[in-house]
Enzyme design. Sequence first.
Site, PDB file in Angstrom:
ATOM      1  N   CYS A 113       0.690  -1.136   0.276  1.00  0.00           N
ATOM      2  CA  CYS A 113      -0.156  -0.042   0.071  1.00  0.00           C
ATOM      3  C   CYS A 113       0.730   1.539  -0.158  1.00  0.00           C
ATOM      4  CB  CYS A 113      -0.716  -0.183   0.882  1.00  0.00           C
ATOM      5  SG  CYS A 113      -2.282  -1.585   1.050  1.00  0.00           S
TER       6      CYS A 113
ATOM      7  N   ARG B 106      -0.666   4.145  -2.017  1.00  0.00           N
ATOM      8  CA  ARG B 106      -0.967   3.748  -3.683  1.00  0.00           C
ATOM      9  C   ARG B 106      -2.786   4.101  -3.073  1.00  0.00           C
ATOM     10  NH1 ARG B 106      -3.213  -1.114  -4.177  1.00  0.00           N
ATOM     11  NH2 ARG B 106      -2.495  -2.485  -2.258  1.00  0.00           N
ATOM     12  N   SER B 107      -2.826   3.522  -1.712  1.00  0.00           N
ATOM     13  CA  SER B 107      -4.111   2.894  -1.634  1.00  0.00           C
ATOM     14  C   SER B 107      -4.187   3.240   0.578  1.00  0.00           C
ATOM     15  CB  SER B 107      -4.140   1.639  -1.027  1.00  0.00           C
ATOM     16  OG  SER B 107      -5.392   1.510  -1.343  1.00  0.00           O
ATOM     17  N   GLY B 108      -4.702   4.257   0.775  1.00  0.00           N
ATOM     18  CA  GLY B 108      -4.828   4.225   2.563  1.00  0.00           C
ATOM     19  C   GLY B 108      -6.190   4.188   3.146  1.00  0.00           C
ATOM     20  N   ASP B 109      -6.423   3.546   4.223  1.00  0.00           N
ATOM     21  CA  ASP B 109      -7.102   3.193   4.986  1.00  0.00           C
ATOM     22  C   ASP B 109      -6.987   4.182   5.872  1.00  0.00           C
ATOM     23  OD1 ASP B 109      -9.053   2.989   6.966  1.00  0.00           O
ATOM     24  OD2 ASP B 109      -7.866   0.239   6.950  1.00  0.00           O
TER      25      ASP B 109
ATOM     26  N   LEU C  27     -11.922   5.807   3.580  1.00  0.00           N
ATOM     27  CA  LEU C  27     -13.217   4.911   4.416  1.00  0.00           C
ATOM     28  C   LEU C  27     -13.537   4.083   4.046  1.00  0.00           C
ATOM     29  CD1 LEU C  27     -14.480   8.770   6.132  1.00  0.00           C
ATOM     30  CD2 LEU C  27     -12.560   6.925   7.442  1.00  0.00           C
TER      31      LEU C  27
ATOM     32  N   ALA D 271     -10.603  -4.385   7.512  1.00  0.00           N
ATOM     33  CA  ALA D 271     -11.073  -4.882   6.058  1.00  0.00           C
ATOM     34  C   ALA D 271     -10.042  -5.791   4.844  1.00  0.00           C
ATOM     35  CB  ALA D 271     -11.284  -3.913   5.061  1.00  0.00           C
TER      36      ALA D 271
END
EC number: 2.1.1.45
Length: 264
Positions: free
Chosen positions: A146, A166-169, A208, A263
């Site tokens: 991520c 690239r992807s952030g929770d 989110l 998740a």
Amino acid sequence: MKPYLELLQHVLEYGAEKSDRTGTGTRSVFGWQMRFDLNAGFPLVTTKKLHLRSIIHELLWFLQGDTNIAYLKDNQVRIWDEWADANGDLGPVYGKQWRRWTGPDGVEIDQMQWLVDEIKRNPDSRRLVISAWNVGELPQMALMPCHSLFQFYVVDGKLSCQLYQRSGDIFLGVPFNIASYALLTHMVAQATGLGVGDFVHTLGDAHLYSNHFEQAREQLTRTPRPLPTLRLNPDVTDLFAFRFEDIAIDGYDPHPAIKAPVAV
């Protein structure tokens, strides 16, 4: 931590509803940047309590090139448990790429050691980049990176870092990522004889999860408290020699933790 809270508020209000790999559903924006002055306090979220032990041990685990969760479990860190196989292995994830990137000729490259050496040799270099996104090994990873690429920058004797994620929770992961890379910047600075500048956090898909909306709203009702300070053992000048006891966070007085499901 105003930049983080602004991101949380913006995604709640303006994010696009999207499906995702986990089947949970998200609200997200694409392309967001936050900047933290590392001389103004250590950027640790205070509107909820974070598990410092996990942040510190995970970074030390990365720096040792480890990809098995045994070390984490031995230190009561469970953040990677859901992705490990029966033997505790995760495949060639972050630690492998940072310390033993496999090139096309099969030769392994220690990116982090090269980085430290290059900062000392050529601090004005524009090539002070570390990547965990090794395309040839992505299929073997339990979870693709991520926080996939970061770059260092030196000016006036101060080291800054920019992370591309690239992807952030946003609710669970991003506060950890901010603290982890801020800590890494301090550690690399000490190992190279520099002060610290800024940590710049650039996000691709900032999201989110739908089952984090209420927790995010609760967090936004809380008043931020003063940032803590980071204290490193000044005797440690080898990046790879840092141990847990060499790292201390002083003055961390957060609001209570807010639980939220991960998740997977």
